[in-house]
Design a protein around this motif. Structure first.
Motif, mmCIF file in Angstrom:
data_model
loop_
_atom_site.group_PDB
_atom_site.id
_atom_site.type_symbol
_atom_site.label_atom_id
_atom_site.label_comp_id
_atom_site.label_asym_id
_atom_site.label_seq_id
_atom_site.Cartn_x
_atom_site.Cartn_y
_atom_site.Cartn_z
ATOM 1 N N THR A 132 105.680 51.941 82.217
ATOM 2 C CA THR A 132 107.115 51.839 82.483
ATOM 3 C C THR A 132 107.797 50.929 81.471
ATOM 4 O O THR A 132 108.952 50.554 81.648
ATOM 5 N N ASP A 133 107.076 50.581 80.438
ATOM 6 C CA ASP A 133 107.633 49.821 79.311
ATOM 7 C C ASP A 133 108.152 50.841 78.297
ATOM 8 O O ASP A 133 107.401 51.661 77.786
ATOM 9 N N ARG A 134 109.465 50.798 78.022
ATOM 10 C CA ARG A 134 110.035 51.774 77.084
ATOM 11 C C ARG A 134 109.598 51.495 75.647
ATOM 12 O O ARG A 134 109.746 52.351 74.779
ATOM 13 N N ASP A 135 109.066 50.328 75.406
ATOM 14 C CA ASP A 135 108.538 49.985 74.084
ATOM 15 C C ASP A 135 107.234 49.222 74.270
ATOM 16 O O ASP A 135 107.149 48.023 74.019
ATOM 17 N N PRO A 136 106.184 49.908 74.725
ATOM 18 C CA PRO A 136 104.932 49.214 75.032
ATOM 19 C C PRO A 136 104.258 48.678 73.783
ATOM 20 O O PRO A 136 104.388 49.257 72.697
ATOM 21 N N PRO A 137 103.535 47.570 73.904
ATOM 22 C CA PRO A 137 102.775 47.054 72.771
ATOM 23 C C PRO A 137 101.773 48.090 72.262
ATOM 24 O O PRO A 137 101.205 48.855 73.045
ATOM 25 N N GLU A 138 101.575 48.112 70.963
ATOM 26 C CA GLU A 138 100.611 49.041 70.382
ATOM 27 C C GLU A 138 99.210 48.804 70.924
ATOM 28 O O GLU A 138 98.403 49.739 71.025
ATOM 29 N N SER A 139 98.917 47.558 71.279
ATOM 30 C CA SER A 139 97.585 47.248 71.803
ATOM 31 C C SER A 139 97.307 48.009 73.093
ATOM 32 O O SER A 139 96.172 48.422 73.354
ATOM 33 N N VAL A 140 98.349 48.220 73.897
ATOM 34 C CA VAL A 140 98.198 48.966 75.152
ATOM 35 C C VAL A 140 97.960 50.443 74.855
ATOM 36 O O VAL A 140 97.053 51.072 75.412
ATOM 37 N N LEU A 141 98.780 51.008 73.984
ATOM 38 C CA LEU A 141 98.664 52.424 73.663
ATOM 39 C C LEU A 141 97.331 52.740 72.983
ATOM 40 O O LEU A 141 96.707 53.774 73.248
ATOM 41 N N THR A 142 96.893 51.828 72.112
ATOM 42 C CA THR A 142 95.617 52.021 71.418
ATOM 43 C C THR A 142 94.452 52.017 72.397
ATOM 44 O O THR A 142 93.532 52.842 72.297
ATOM 45 N N ARG A 143 94.497 51.103 73.354
ATOM 46 C CA ARG A 143 93.434 51.039 74.358
ATOM 47 C C ARG A 143 93.408 52.314 75.198
ATOM 48 O O ARG A 143 92.328 52.855 75.486
ATOM 49 N N ALA A 144 94.583 52.801 75.583
ATOM 50 C CA ALA A 144 94.662 54.026 76.379
ATOM 51 C C ALA A 144 94.106 55.217 75.606
ATOM 52 O O ALA A 144 93.381 56.061 76.156
ATOM 53 N N GLU A 145 94.410 55.277 74.314
ATOM 54 C CA GLU A 145 93.910 56.375 73.481
ATOM 55 C C GLU A 145 92.395 56.289 73.314
ATOM 56 O O GLU A 145 91.688 57.301 73.393
ATOM 57 N N THR A 146 91.896 55.079 73.109
ATOM 58 C CA THR A 146 90.453 54.878 72.942
ATOM 59 C C THR A 146 89.686 55.332 74.178
ATOM 60 O O THR A 146 88.601 55.916 74.077
ATOM 61 N N LEU A 147 90.265 55.071 75.359
ATOM 62 C CA LEU A 147 89.607 55.417 76.619
ATOM 63 C C LEU A 147 89.855 56.860 77.041
ATOM 64 O O LEU A 147 89.291 57.318 78.044
ATOM 65 N N GLY A 148 90.692 57.569 76.301
ATOM 66 C CA GLY A 148 90.996 58.951 76.670
ATOM 67 C C GLY A 148 91.792 59.051 77.954
ATOM 68 O O GLY A 148 91.618 60.011 78.736
#
Length: 230
Positions: free
Chosen positions: A163-179
């Motif tokens: 729900t963060d309209r500009d989430p930290p890249e660290s969050v998005l990267t972790r989500a991508e890594t975990l699929g």
């Protein structure tokens, strides 16, 4: 936790982390699920007036007697394990929820995420609200570092609601890594005025009109959107 029997609080778990909006997101989620007829338990912190407020089961605050029973159970198995106030409280509340035959448990992270006691439980849906600068002495000095800690609640292949309209890249990267199955506010879902002017929630190609919210502030639209998406 293992000595307690590794209690699973419910058949499905929503865990909410973030800096701003956790409490409202938890409250909206619970209201929606209860309205749909689900048996819910809600663990939040801190309490405002009475300690019992930290745990609601089926919409009711737990009683002092129920808490004392859980505390006694935990103390009986604790032995040489030293527990903080929050660890003791969280374990007791997980034990109580596990005994209540719940469909969904909604767990609010106390601080951060990765090392928070709530993170003992694997979330089926992880919600991360807007990330700001909080508890910097423990979590880091910028949003990227703090976001990395909060992303600790994510689980491989499970759903992640941002729900963060500009989430930290660290969050998005972790989500991508975990699929993770990632749903972002403003991209995959949103809440705002629809074509008719009425409040409308949109998730992909699906829309639902809503009445005006009883809580003021545009940020509450974002909190409710996250709850509905979850």
């Amino acid at each position: 936790y293992q000595r307690l029997g590794a209690p699973q609080p419910a058949r499905r778990v929503i865990t909410v982390a973030g800096t701003n909006g956790k409490g409202s997101t938890v409250a909206w989620s619970n209201a929606c699920l209860m309205a749909l007829g689900y048996r819910t338990g809600v663990y939040t912190s801190p309490h405002l007036v009475h300690f019992n407020e930290r745990l609601q089961v089926l919409g009711d605050t737990v009683t002092a007697a129920e808490l004392v029973t859980a505390f006694e159970q935990l103390e009986a198995v604790r032995d040489d394990v030293s527990l903080t106030y929050f660890e003791f409280t969280t374990l007791a509340c997980l034990w109580l929820m596990a005994r209540a035959d719940l469909d969904v448990a909604i767990l609010e992270v106390g601080m951060g995420g990765r090392l928070d006691t709530v993170n003992l439980i694997d979330a089926d849906v992880a919600v991360i609200t807007p990330v700001g600068l909080d508890h910097q002495a423990f979590l880091g000095n910028d949003r990227e570092a703090i976001g990395r800690e909060k992303a600790g609640i994510l689980r491989a292949g499970q759903t992640f609601i941002s729900t963060d309209r500009d989430p930290p890249e660290s969050v998005l990267t972790r989500a991508e890594t975990l699929g993770c199955v990632t749903r972002r506010l403003g991209q995959d879902f949103d809440l705002g005025p629809g074509p008719s002017g009425a409040l409308e929630f949109r998730l992909g190609d699906w829309q639902m009109e809503l009445p005006d919210l009883p809580l003021a502030g545009p940020h509450q639209h974002d909190n409710l959107a996250g709850a509905l998406a979850a």
